[in-house]
Design a protein around this motif. Sequence first.
Motif, PDB file in Angstrom:
ATOM      1  N   GLU A  21      96.178 -56.620 114.247  1.00  0.00           N
ATOM      2  CA  GLU A  21      97.232 -55.877 113.558  1.00  0.00           C
ATOM      3  C   GLU A  21      96.633 -54.718 112.770  1.00  0.00           C
ATOM      4  O   GLU A  21      95.598 -54.887 112.105  1.00  0.00           O
ATOM      5  N   ILE A  22      97.263 -53.564 112.844  1.00  0.00           N
ATOM      6  CA  ILE A  22      96.743 -52.392 112.147  1.00  0.00           C
ATOM      7  C   ILE A  22      97.067 -52.474 110.657  1.00  0.00           C
ATOM      8  O   ILE A  22      98.228 -52.609 110.269  1.00  0.00           O
ATOM      9  N   LEU A  23      96.031 -52.428 109.827  1.00  0.00           N
ATOM     10  CA  LEU A  23      96.201 -52.501 108.379  1.00  0.00           C
ATOM     11  C   LEU A  23      96.227 -51.120 107.739  1.00  0.00           C
ATOM     12  O   LEU A  23      96.848 -50.918 106.706  1.00  0.00           O
ATOM     13  N   ASP A  24      95.515 -50.191 108.354  1.00  0.00           N
ATOM     14  CA  ASP A  24      95.408 -48.872 107.738  1.00  0.00           C
ATOM     15  C   ASP A  24      94.941 -47.873 108.791  1.00  0.00           C
ATOM     16  O   ASP A  24      94.180 -48.226 109.696  1.00  0.00           O
ATOM     17  N   VAL A  25      95.403 -46.642 108.637  1.00  0.00           N
ATOM     18  CA  VAL A  25      95.003 -45.580 109.555  1.00  0.00           C
ATOM     19  C   VAL A  25      94.738 -44.312 108.756  1.00  0.00           C
ATOM     20  O   VAL A  25      95.484 -43.987 107.842  1.00  0.00           O
ATOM     21  N   ALA A  26      93.657 -43.643 109.095  1.00  0.00           N
ATOM     22  CA  ALA A  26      93.436 -42.284 108.591  1.00  0.00           C
ATOM     23  C   ALA A  26      93.325 -41.408 109.833  1.00  0.00           C
ATOM     24  O   ALA A  26      92.439 -41.611 110.654  1.00  0.00           O
ATOM     25  N   ASP A  27      94.258 -40.474 109.992  1.00  0.00           N
ATOM     26  CA  ASP A  27      94.234 -39.621 111.187  1.00  0.00           C
ATOM     27  C   ASP A  27      94.343 -38.167 110.767  1.00  0.00           C
ATOM     28  O   ASP A  27      94.121 -37.826 109.606  1.00  0.00           O
ATOM     29  N   GLU A  28      94.697 -37.310 111.724  1.00  0.00           N
ATOM     30  CA  GLU A  28      94.692 -35.872 111.394  1.00  0.00           C
ATOM     31  C   GLU A  28      95.668 -35.533 110.264  1.00  0.00           C
ATOM     32  O   GLU A  28      95.502 -34.552 109.556  1.00  0.00           O
ATOM     33  N   ASN A  29      96.679 -36.371 110.075  1.00  0.00           N
ATOM     34  CA  ASN A  29      97.630 -36.117 108.990  1.00  0.00           C
ATOM     35  C   ASN A  29      97.070 -36.490 107.620  1.00  0.00           C
ATOM     36  O   ASN A  29      97.503 -35.947 106.609  1.00  0.00           O
ATOM     37  N   ASN A  30      96.176 -37.458 107.587  1.00  0.00           N
ATOM     38  CA  ASN A  30      95.584 -37.859 106.304  1.00  0.00           C
ATOM     39  C   ASN A  30      94.140 -38.299 106.501  1.00  0.00           C
ATOM     40  O   ASN A  30      93.808 -39.470 106.377  1.00  0.00           O
ATOM     41  N   PRO A  31      93.270 -37.352 106.878  1.00  0.00           N
ATOM     42  CA  PRO A  31      91.854 -37.703 107.027  1.00  0.00           C
ATOM     43  C   PRO A  31      91.302 -38.265 105.723  1.00  0.00           C
ATOM     44  O   PRO A  31      91.803 -37.959 104.647  1.00  0.00           O
ATOM     45  N   PHE A  32      90.294 -39.123 105.846  1.00  0.00           N
ATOM     46  CA  PHE A  32      89.738 -39.817 104.696  1.00  0.00           C
ATOM     47  C   PHE A  32      88.414 -39.175 104.307  1.00  0.00           C
ATOM     48  O   PHE A  32      87.498 -39.074 105.111  1.00  0.00           O
ATOM     49  N   LEU A  33      88.330 -38.721 103.064  1.00  0.00           N
ATOM     50  CA  LEU A  33      87.079 -38.149 102.537  1.00  0.00           C
ATOM     51  C   LEU A  33      86.441 -39.158 101.605  1.00  0.00           C
ATOM     52  O   LEU A  33      87.138 -39.747 100.776  1.00  0.00           O
ATOM     53  N   TYR A  34      85.148 -39.334 101.706  1.00  0.00           N
ATOM     54  CA  TYR A  34      84.500 -40.182 100.715  1.00  0.00           C
ATOM     55  C   TYR A  34      83.108 -39.644 100.417  1.00  0.00           C
ATOM     56  O   TYR A  34      82.524 -38.896 101.204  1.00  0.00           O
ATOM     57  N   MET A  35      82.606 -40.050  99.264  1.00  0.00           N
ATOM     58  CA  MET A  35      81.249 -39.691  98.879  1.00  0.00           C
ATOM     59  C   MET A  35      80.360 -40.896  99.129  1.00  0.00           C
ATOM     60  O   MET A  35      80.663 -42.005  98.667  1.00  0.00           O
ATOM     61  N   HIS A  36      79.282 -40.688  99.857  1.00  0.00           N
ATOM     62  CA  HIS A  36      78.438 -41.801 100.270  1.00  0.00           C
ATOM     63  C   HIS A  36      77.496 -42.248  99.158  1.00  0.00           C
ATOM     64  O   HIS A  36      76.926 -41.417  98.450  1.00  0.00           O
TER      65      HIS A  36
END
Length: 162
Positions: A21-36
């Motif tokens: 089951e899909i819990l979360d998606v980050a796609d072109e509409n809401n790309p995910f940015l993070y600091m490593h």
Amino acid sequence: MTIVKNSIATLHYTLKDDAGEILDVADENNPFLYMHGVGGMIPGLEQALESGKAGDNIVVSIEPAAAYGERNPSLTQDVPRDMFGNIPDEEMVVGAQFQAQTDQGVEIITVAAIDGDTIKIDGNHPMAGETLHFNVDILDVRDATEEEISHGHPHGPGGHQH
Ligand SMILES: [Zn+2]
């Protein structure tokens, strides 16, 4: 450029549970940015992305210990309905989630059961105990700006977002 401490990476991902089951998606509409490397995301995913670069596709399954932890039964408790005084009945349903101020800061609690005026609440993270299955595309990797490093989080393309 590869992902190292203080890299800013832009990701698309799909997150599924054991049942697919899909819990979360980050796609072109809401790309995910993070600091490593600053603890901003779950350790198992940081580890999988370490040294990744733009164009990489990473498929990884992460055990609870490296994700949101095991479920802790002691975080479940019965509280009186009064505690939710201003919340209408139609929103007091099993599975509903609310923010609660606790000693540890703001946490999400989930309504686990309702028995008359007694509400069983669960303070575990909603994904605690879950093995998380990620399929991640790394779109972009760049160095953090000094401002981002001092804030400890990424800023979006349009500048400061926090
Ligand atoms: Zn900031």
